[in-house]
Design a protein around this motif. Sequence first.
Motif, PDB file in Angstrom:
ATOM      1  N   ASP A 181      -7.141  -7.475   5.087  1.00 32.15           N
ATOM      2  CA  ASP A 181      -6.563  -7.121   3.791  1.00 32.15           C
ATOM      3  C   ASP A 181      -7.620  -6.540   2.849  1.00 32.15           C
ATOM      4  N   LEU A 182      -8.313  -5.498   3.338  1.00 32.57           N
ATOM      5  CA  LEU A 182      -9.416  -4.925   2.575  1.00 32.57           C
ATOM      6  C   LEU A 182      -8.985  -3.874   1.567  1.00 32.57           C
ATOM      7  N   GLY A 183      -7.787  -3.325   1.746  1.00 29.34           N
ATOM      8  CA  GLY A 183      -7.409  -2.191   0.919  1.00 29.34           C
ATOM      9  C   GLY A 183      -7.831  -0.895   1.591  1.00 29.34           C
ATOM     10  N   TYR A 184      -7.280   0.219   1.108  1.00 28.76           N
ATOM     11  CA  TYR A 184      -7.476   1.498   1.794  1.00 28.76           C
ATOM     12  C   TYR A 184      -8.921   1.982   1.748  1.00 28.76           C
ATOM     13  N   TRP A 185      -9.545   1.925   0.582  1.00 22.93           N
ATOM     14  CA  TRP A 185     -10.895   2.459   0.441  1.00 22.93           C
ATOM     15  C   TRP A 185     -11.891   1.649   1.242  1.00 22.93           C
ATOM     16  N   SER A 187     -11.293  -0.250   3.781  1.00 22.44           N
ATOM     17  CA  SER A 187     -11.012  -0.063   5.203  1.00 22.44           C
ATOM     18  C   SER A 187     -11.634   1.237   5.707  1.00 22.44           C
ATOM     19  N   ALA A 188     -11.463   2.310   4.923  1.00 22.45           N
ATOM     20  CA  ALA A 188     -12.056   3.595   5.302  1.00 22.45           C
ATOM     21  C   ALA A 188     -13.574   3.477   5.392  1.00 22.45           C
ATOM     22  N   GLY A 189     -14.181   2.782   4.439  1.00 21.41           N
ATOM     23  CA  GLY A 189     -15.629   2.584   4.463  1.00 21.41           C
ATOM     24  C   GLY A 189     -16.081   1.801   5.674  1.00 21.41           C
ATOM     25  N   LEU A 190     -15.298   0.793   6.051  1.00 18.68           N
ATOM     26  CA  LEU A 190     -15.641  -0.020   7.221  1.00 18.68           C
ATOM     27  C   LEU A 190     -15.652   0.819   8.493  1.00 18.68           C
ATOM     28  N   PHE A 191     -14.615   1.632   8.672  1.00 10.24           N
ATOM     29  CA  PHE A 191     -14.545   2.452   9.889  1.00 10.24           C
ATOM     30  C   PHE A 191     -15.588   3.577   9.864  1.00 10.24           C
ATOM     31  N   ALA A 192     -15.898   4.092   8.685  1.00 12.52           N
ATOM     32  CA  ALA A 192     -16.957   5.104   8.579  1.00 12.52           C
ATOM     33  C   ALA A 192     -18.304   4.502   8.969  1.00 12.52           C
ATOM     34  N   LEU A 219     -12.472   5.468  16.577  1.00 12.72           N
ATOM     35  CA  LEU A 219     -12.663   5.000  15.201  1.00 12.72           C
ATOM     36  C   LEU A 219     -12.212   6.012  14.156  1.00 12.72           C
ATOM     37  N   THR A 220     -12.188   7.303  14.519  1.00 14.65           N
ATOM     38  CA  THR A 220     -11.710   8.288  13.544  1.00 14.65           C
ATOM     39  C   THR A 220     -10.228   8.105  13.256  1.00 14.65           C
ATOM     40  N   ALA A 225      -6.365   7.356   8.987  1.00 14.26           N
ATOM     41  CA  ALA A 225      -5.159   6.677   8.508  1.00 14.26           C
ATOM     42  C   ALA A 225      -5.410   6.006   7.164  1.00 14.26           C
ATOM     43  N   SER A 226      -6.571   5.404   7.001  1.00 12.10           N
ATOM     44  CA  SER A 226      -6.905   4.745   5.732  1.00 12.10           C
ATOM     45  C   SER A 226      -6.994   5.763   4.601  1.00 12.10           C
ATOM     46  N   ILE A 227      -7.594   6.925   4.897  1.00 15.09           N
ATOM     47  CA  ILE A 227      -7.683   7.989   3.896  1.00 15.09           C
ATOM     48  C   ILE A 227      -6.293   8.488   3.534  1.00 15.09           C
ATOM     49  N   GLY A 228      -5.454   8.696   4.553  1.00 16.03           N
ATOM     50  CA  GLY A 228      -4.102   9.165   4.310  1.00 16.03           C
ATOM     51  C   GLY A 228      -3.283   8.181   3.490  1.00 16.03           C
ATOM     52  N   ASP A 229      -3.399   6.893   3.821  1.00 14.22           N
ATOM     53  CA  ASP A 229      -2.672   5.868   3.063  1.00 14.22           C
ATOM     54  C   ASP A 229      -3.157   5.804   1.617  1.00 14.22           C
TER      55      ASP A 229
END
Length: 280
Positions: A181-185, A187-192, A219-220, A225-229
Amino acid sequence: MTADIPGAVEAHEASGTASAPTGKRLRWNKVPEVTAYFWVIKILCTTVGETAADLLNAKLGLGLTGVSLLMSVLLVAVLVAQFRTRAYRPGIYWLAVALISVVGTLISDNLTDNLGVPLETSTVAFGVALVVVFVAWYRSERTLSIHHVDTTRRESFYWLAVLFTFALGTAAGDLVAERMDLGYWLSAGLFALGIAAVAVAHFSLGLDAVWSFWIAYILTRPLGASIGDYLSQPTSDGGLGLGTVITSVLFLTVILGLVVFLTVTRRDVSEPERLTARAS
């Protein structure tokens, strides 16, 4: 241009072996060189896969299953065109990737929403399926190199692997987002950060080029998906509230521009193939 991210090195060179390919040998590689353009378009396609799947499911009124069948038919038609080409064609190739992104998302969503399959189960299942594809690919061809996808059999393995990476990335990304439950931003940072770690492991620690490429490729999917959400979801849910229509059109426009650029400049085609094409 040489690759700037994992995947630039020949897989069979890493293993020290190279065998003659099975099936009809084509003149050129059917997939692009791994350049910065490759990763940018790949991430954009994953974003479109997330937002377009949501958009189609909401607007067409066909239900999740109906949309899945429709997009699967379109994907098959584009893949038929891709297999019938004799060399890499940016427009057809990236259209296939975009459609696979949508279909991979819908497959995972169907399992979760319609069949009630837990995300833990689907993540493991897609992971196992991907490993099976890689094992079969290597046993058949003695290489997993994406720089020599020049037979029908190798191309079949390649697209199967791409499909399962999208499905796996969707399920794993949803699982992480749901559990943490990290939130979109965030989550995107985690995968980056995960992709950056793979790059460091490849360039500094000698992680095999093949596995570096495919791990980063997986991982992309949750990154996009996080960026899109974040862009499409309402502000009340932590997004920017642009909506799926605007987000999808925006990213599709950028993808189209880059694909046209690559079609004209051939920046993602290996130098020997460019020289051969000019001479023929």
